[in-house]
Scaffold this motif. Structure first.
Motif, PDB file in Angstrom:
ATOM      1  N   THR A  52       0.677  -1.127  -0.153  1.00 37.18           N
ATOM      2  CA  THR A  52      -0.127   0.003   0.171  1.00 37.18           C
ATOM      3  C   THR A  52       0.766   1.213   0.016  1.00 37.18           C
ATOM      4  OG1 THR A  52      -1.828   1.137   0.985  1.00 37.18           O
ATOM      5  CG2 THR A  52      -0.140   0.187   2.271  1.00 37.18           C
ATOM      6  N   ASP A  53       0.203   2.186  -0.395  1.00 43.18           N
ATOM      7  CA  ASP A  53       1.211   3.481  -0.665  1.00 43.18           C
ATOM      8  C   ASP A  53       0.978   4.556   0.654  1.00 43.18           C
ATOM      9  OD1 ASP A  53       2.568   3.090  -3.023  1.00 43.18           O
ATOM     10  OD2 ASP A  53       0.758   3.156  -4.109  1.00 43.18           O
ATOM     11  N   TYR A  54       1.901   5.199   0.716  1.00 43.20           N
ATOM     12  CA  TYR A  54       1.884   6.078   1.984  1.00 43.20           C
ATOM     13  C   TYR A  54       2.283   7.335   1.347  1.00 43.20           C
ATOM     14  CZ  TYR A  54       1.489   2.064   4.986  1.00 43.20           C
ATOM     15  OH  TYR A  54       1.073   0.861   5.716  1.00 43.20           O
ATOM     16  N   VAL A  55       1.731   8.726   2.239  1.00 42.32           N
ATOM     17  CA  VAL A  55       2.338  10.073   1.796  1.00 42.32           C
ATOM     18  C   VAL A  55       3.267  10.117   2.911  1.00 42.32           C
ATOM     19  CG1 VAL A  55       2.039  12.292   1.537  1.00 42.32           C
ATOM     20  CG2 VAL A  55       0.306  10.729   0.671  1.00 42.32           C
ATOM     21  N   PHE A  56       4.608  10.103   2.642  1.00 41.24           N
ATOM     22  CA  PHE A  56       5.397  10.615   3.670  1.00 41.24           C
ATOM     23  C   PHE A  56       5.602  11.936   3.833  1.00 41.24           C
ATOM     24  CE2 PHE A  56       6.745   6.173   2.287  1.00 41.24           C
ATOM     25  CZ  PHE A  56       6.811   5.421   3.584  1.00 41.24           C
ATOM     26  N   PRO A  84       1.392   6.009  -8.215  1.00 43.33           N
ATOM     27  CA  PRO A  84       0.485   6.295  -7.237  1.00 43.33           C
ATOM     28  C   PRO A  84      -1.043   7.025  -7.751  1.00 43.33           C
ATOM     29  CG  PRO A  84       2.568   6.429  -6.363  1.00 43.33           C
ATOM     30  CD  PRO A  84       2.954   6.282  -7.680  1.00 43.33           C
ATOM     31  N   LEU A  85      -0.589   8.114  -8.557  1.00 44.46           N
ATOM     32  CA  LEU A  85      -1.614   8.921  -9.011  1.00 44.46           C
ATOM     33  C   LEU A  85      -2.164   8.389 -10.249  1.00 44.46           C
ATOM     34  CD1 LEU A  85       0.213  12.227  -8.480  1.00 44.46           C
ATOM     35  CD2 LEU A  85      -1.624  11.214  -7.100  1.00 44.46           C
ATOM     36  N   MET A  86      -1.312   7.908 -11.337  1.00 41.72           N
ATOM     37  CA  MET A  86      -2.104   7.286 -12.413  1.00 41.72           C
ATOM     38  C   MET A  86      -2.527   6.082 -12.447  1.00 41.72           C
ATOM     39  SD  MET A  86      -1.472  10.430 -13.784  1.00 41.72           S
ATOM     40  CE  MET A  86      -2.280   9.773 -15.214  1.00 41.72           C
ATOM     41  N   ASN A 114       5.958   3.298  -1.129  1.00 36.74           N
ATOM     42  CA  ASN A 114       5.509   2.133  -0.320  1.00 36.74           C
ATOM     43  C   ASN A 114       6.606   1.829   0.602  1.00 36.74           C
ATOM     44  OD1 ASN A 114       7.237   0.893  -2.009  1.00 36.74           O
ATOM     45  ND2 ASN A 114       5.743   0.230  -3.488  1.00 36.74           N
ATOM     46  N   SER A 115       6.366   0.466   1.196  1.00 38.59           N
ATOM     47  CA  SER A 115       7.391  -0.048   2.261  1.00 38.59           C
ATOM     48  C   SER A 115       8.639  -0.218   1.661  1.00 38.59           C
ATOM     49  CB  SER A 115       6.834  -1.503   2.588  1.00 38.59           C
ATOM     50  OG  SER A 115       6.767  -2.175   1.435  1.00 38.59           O
ATOM     51  N   MET A 116       8.898  -0.133   0.363  1.00 40.70           N
ATOM     52  CA  MET A 116      10.287  -0.482  -0.204  1.00 40.70           C
ATOM     53  C   MET A 116      11.083   0.910   0.103  1.00 40.70           C
ATOM     54  SD  MET A 116       9.842  -2.995  -3.276  1.00 40.70           S
ATOM     55  CE  MET A 116      11.442  -3.309  -3.727  1.00 40.70           C
ATOM     56  N   GLY A 117      10.137   2.051  -0.389  1.00 42.29           N
ATOM     57  CA  GLY A 117      10.736   3.335  -0.022  1.00 42.29           C
ATOM     58  C   GLY A 117      10.842   3.761   1.327  1.00 42.29           C
ATOM     59  N   MET A 118      10.032   3.114   2.446  1.00 39.75           N
ATOM     60  CA  MET A 118      10.474   3.119   3.666  1.00 39.75           C
ATOM     61  C   MET A 118      11.616   2.540   3.977  1.00 39.75           C
ATOM     62  SD  MET A 118       9.110   4.302   6.709  1.00 39.75           S
ATOM     63  CE  MET A 118      10.899   4.481   7.419  1.00 39.75           C
ATOM     64  N   ALA A 119      11.939   1.537   3.439  1.00 41.78           N
ATOM     65  CA  ALA A 119      13.401   0.859   3.915  1.00 41.78           C
ATOM     66  C   ALA A 119      14.257   1.688   3.318  1.00 41.78           C
ATOM     67  CB  ALA A 119      13.313  -0.627   3.132  1.00 41.78           C
ATOM     68  N   LYS A 120      14.370   2.443   2.397  1.00 36.97           N
ATOM     69  CA  LYS A 120      15.264   3.313   1.904  1.00 36.97           C
ATOM     70  C   LYS A 120      15.372   4.274   2.631  1.00 36.97           C
ATOM     71  CE  LYS A 120      14.445   2.052  -3.119  1.00 36.97           C
ATOM     72  NZ  LYS A 120      15.778   1.164  -3.278  1.00 36.97           N
ATOM     73  N   ILE A 121      14.378   5.139   3.120  1.00 31.69           N
ATOM     74  CA  ILE A 121      14.387   6.236   4.122  1.00 31.69           C
ATOM     75  C   ILE A 121      14.984   5.669   5.316  1.00 31.69           C
ATOM     76  CG2 ILE A 121      12.902   7.592   5.431  1.00 31.69           C
ATOM     77  CD1 ILE A 121      10.923   7.472   3.155  1.00 31.69           C
ATOM     78  N   THR A 175      10.807  13.713  12.938  1.00 30.21           N
ATOM     79  CA  THR A 175       9.666  14.449  12.509  1.00 30.21           C
ATOM     80  C   THR A 175       8.825  13.655  11.199  1.00 30.21           C
ATOM     81  OG1 THR A 175      10.754  15.702  11.023  1.00 30.21           O
ATOM     82  CG2 THR A 175      10.619  16.367  13.290  1.00 30.21           C
ATOM     83  N   LEU A 176       9.444  12.308  10.894  1.00 33.19           N
ATOM     84  CA  LEU A 176       8.957  11.793   9.685  1.00 33.19           C
ATOM     85  C   LEU A 176       7.411  11.109  10.155  1.00 33.19           C
ATOM     86  CD1 LEU A 176       9.224  10.717   6.930  1.00 33.19           C
ATOM     87  CD2 LEU A 176      10.035   8.649   7.881  1.00 33.19           C
ATOM     88  N   LYS A 177       6.460  11.460   9.238  1.00 35.82           N
ATOM     89  CA  LYS A 177       5.151  10.902   9.600  1.00 35.82           C
ATOM     90  C   LYS A 177       4.373  10.414   8.365  1.00 35.82           C
ATOM     91  CE  LYS A 177       4.224  13.029  14.085  1.00 35.82           C
ATOM     92  NZ  LYS A 177       2.898  13.796  14.840  1.00 35.82           N
ATOM     93  N   THR A 178       3.328   9.869   8.250  1.00 34.28           N
ATOM     94  CA  THR A 178       2.687   9.345   7.084  1.00 34.28           C
ATOM     95  C   THR A 178       1.327   9.616   7.225  1.00 34.28           C
ATOM     96  OG1 THR A 178       2.441   7.009   7.929  1.00 34.28           O
ATOM     97  CG2 THR A 178       4.135   7.538   6.744  1.00 34.28           C
TER      98      THR A 178
END
Length: 444
Positions: free
Chosen positions: A155-159, A212-214, A287-294, A303-306
């Motif tokens: 699932t996608d999140y807005v970080f 995520p948008l298109m 998504n979660s793969m992006g979270m792993a990179k972050i 101060t990171l939230k979603t």
């Protein structure tokens, strides 16, 4: 290019696995003792299982948790050769070529959008314990066959940076209109001092980060999980009043407000992520793969939230897409299909519990529950009530039409960012090519 990682780790069976072990010599094993529980396989079978993936995060975890070594506790003479691909695009293209040549790996990952291409090459896993314990596998069956066991809930999140929001006086949006306003407010607040600032870091140069948008907008706004299949039944699905027309119009309105910065097509994903990590962008949809990179970046995440992208329909209902991700399947071209199925059962029964705890993704297995990642949990707190849309991608007819008319939703998103783009003309052209494709395919 394909990267092959053969995990050559020596392993042998401990004497304790044999009945009567201890100071006495273990008796010779009969046929029942030398076969595995699944499929009556000989425990001493000698083979190499090939396993293809584009999940770079998983590769590190496989090594850390000794995937091959743990499987060799059951089958000491079986090696696992993992083929690693750069991304899902390279993976998909290479697997199509190999399918045509009858050279698919023993075990491969699928996405639901891959199903129309590979379903005839996959074994039915409906009788496996892994399928029975998976919360999504049955829902994603094809023609009554479970051809893949999803290992993640995607699932996608807005970080977002809460301090960046606070300084601009912006609250977390809970409707699409609020999201558009918040993005525009953030852009105007910061770009005066920093011309390179982006309210939303997108990486549109690479194309795929637009998904995520298109890809999800029409299904999200409408709440129709199989929206692509609905489109496949229509001659002019982009006509005024259709769900995708309304969804793309809303996305275009957002993008046309300059919220991706002054050069939205000038940055790829990695550059956009770097901008976000340095707070040169307020938000990033991932998504979660992006979270792993972050998480691996080493920056201060205090101060990171979603929150979830607020796709609200005309009645104010908040729709949110979820889907199974990384569907593990066994190919029917495998030289060792029962051994491959035994690996899949081992993976989800004995290995998965440890594996999923190392990832930011949510668990798909009832036998391996997991608490949500602390940063992603903010999104659930912000939106406790929402309509979950189990996204299914497109089926055979949709895939055939898309291949015929070359429709690419992410490409349309990139075009929206080009000077002189005409949305209405784009809709007209898409309707024409779509209608012609259906006619040539005999779908009138």
């Amino acid at each position: 290019m394909k990267k092959v990682l053969a995990l050559v780790l020596s392993a042998c069976m401990c004497a304790a696995v044999f009945a009567g072990c201890g100071s006495e010599k273990a008796p010779a094993a009969d046929s029942s003792e030398t076969s595995a529980a699944e499929g009556g396989l000989d425990k001493n079978i000698k083979a190499t299982l090939t396993f293809a993936t584009w999940d770079n995060e998983a590769m590190d975890v496989f090594e850390e948790l000794d995937l091959e070594g743990r499987f060799q506790e059951l089958y000491p003479n079986v090696n696992i050769e993992i083929e690693e691909f750069k991304d899902d695009i390279e993976y998909f293209n290479q697997m199509k070529i190999r399918a045509a040549a009858n050279e698919l790996p023993d075990i491969m990952y699928l996405q639901t959008r891959f199903y129309p291409v590979f379903k005839d090459y996959m074994m039915d896993l409906s009788d496996t314990k892994a399928a029975a314990n998976n919360i999504l596998a049955a829902e994603c069956a094809v023609d009554g066959r479970i051809i893949g066991i999803p290992e993640k809930i995607s699932t996608d999140y807005v970080f977002y940076w809460s301090d960046v929001f606070e300084e601009a006086g912006v609250a977390v949006p809970h409707t699409w209109e609020e999201f558009v306003t918040a993005s525009e407010t953030l852009q105007k607040h910061y770009e005066a001092a920093d011309p390179d600032f982006m309210a939303i870091a997108m990486g549109a140069k690479d194309g795929w980060p637009m998904y995520p948008l298109m890809e999800y907008a029409a299904a999200s706004f409408s709440g129709e999980s199989n929206y692509w299949d609905i489109m496949a039944t229509e001659d002019e699905p982009f006509a005024e009043g259709t769900e995708i027309n309304k969804a793309f119009t809303k996305v275009y309105d957002l993008l046309n407000r300059g919220v991706l910065g002054r050069d939205p097509l000038g940055l790829g994903y990695d550059q956009a992520l770097s901008m976000f990590l340095n707070k040169k962008a307020a938000m990033m949809i991932d998504n979660s793969m992006g979270m792993a990179k972050i998480a691996a970046s080493g920056v201060d995440l205090s101060t990171l939230k979603t929150f979830y992208t607020p796709y609200t329909d005309e009645n104010g209902q908040f729709n949110h897409i979820v889907q199974g991700d990384f569907f593990m399947g066994v190919t029917n071209t495998s030289e060792n299909p029962e051994l491959a199925k035994a690996f899949l059962e081992f993976y989800f029964e004995d290995f998965y519990g440890d594996y999923i705890m190392e990832l930011a993704s949510d668990s798909t297995m009832t036998n391996a529950p997991k608490e949500k990642n602390q940063y992603m949990a903010y999104a659930d707190a912000e939106q406790p009530e929402m309509n979950l849309v189990n996204y299914m991608g497109g089926g055979d007819d949709f895939t055939a039409i898309v291949n015929k008319c070359k429709f690419d939703h992410n490409k349309v998103g990139a075009q929206m960012l080009m000077e002189g783009f005409d949305l209405e003309q784009c809709f007209d052209e898409l309707n024409k090519s779509w209608s012609e494709a259906r006619k040539s395919l005999g779908m009138e």
